[in-house]
Design a protein around this motif. Structure first.
Motif: not given
Length: 93
Positions: A84, A63-64, A55, A52, A91, A87-88, A60, A58
């Motif tokens: 998540i 976060a991934y 992400c 979280r 992006r 989404e990552c 990514f 930014k």
């Protein structure tokens, strides 16, 4: 011990010291690696928190990586980690 590291991170989060909270969440995840990959409830929650956080900032790729590592926890936590990760991935493309 991962439980102690996770609880320290939560205490820092409670006093809104995000920098130290992140540091202890990261230590919690690293401690998992020192225990031959034994996943605990705390390390799963730490990975989700870090996913979280990264992400939101930014980062990514980071976060991934944290999100796909969430394999234990409640069905809501696992689903949030999958969201998540999706989404990552979107992006990063």
């Amino acid at each position: 011990d991962t439980a102690i590291l996770y609880r320290l991170a939560l205490l820092y989060e409670r006093i809104q010291d995000v920098r130290n909270c992140r540091k202890y969440m990261t230590r919690c995840v690293k401690a998992e690696q020192n225990t031959d990959g034994l996943v605990t409830e705390e390390t799963a929650k730490a990975r989700l928190w870090l996913a979280r956080y990264e992400c939101k900032n930014k980062n990514f790729t980071e976060a991934y990586n944290y999100a796909v590592g969430v394999t234990h926890g409640t069905s809501q936590e696992i689903e949030e980690a999958r969201t998540i990760a999706r989404e990552c991935r979107r992006r990063m493309e």
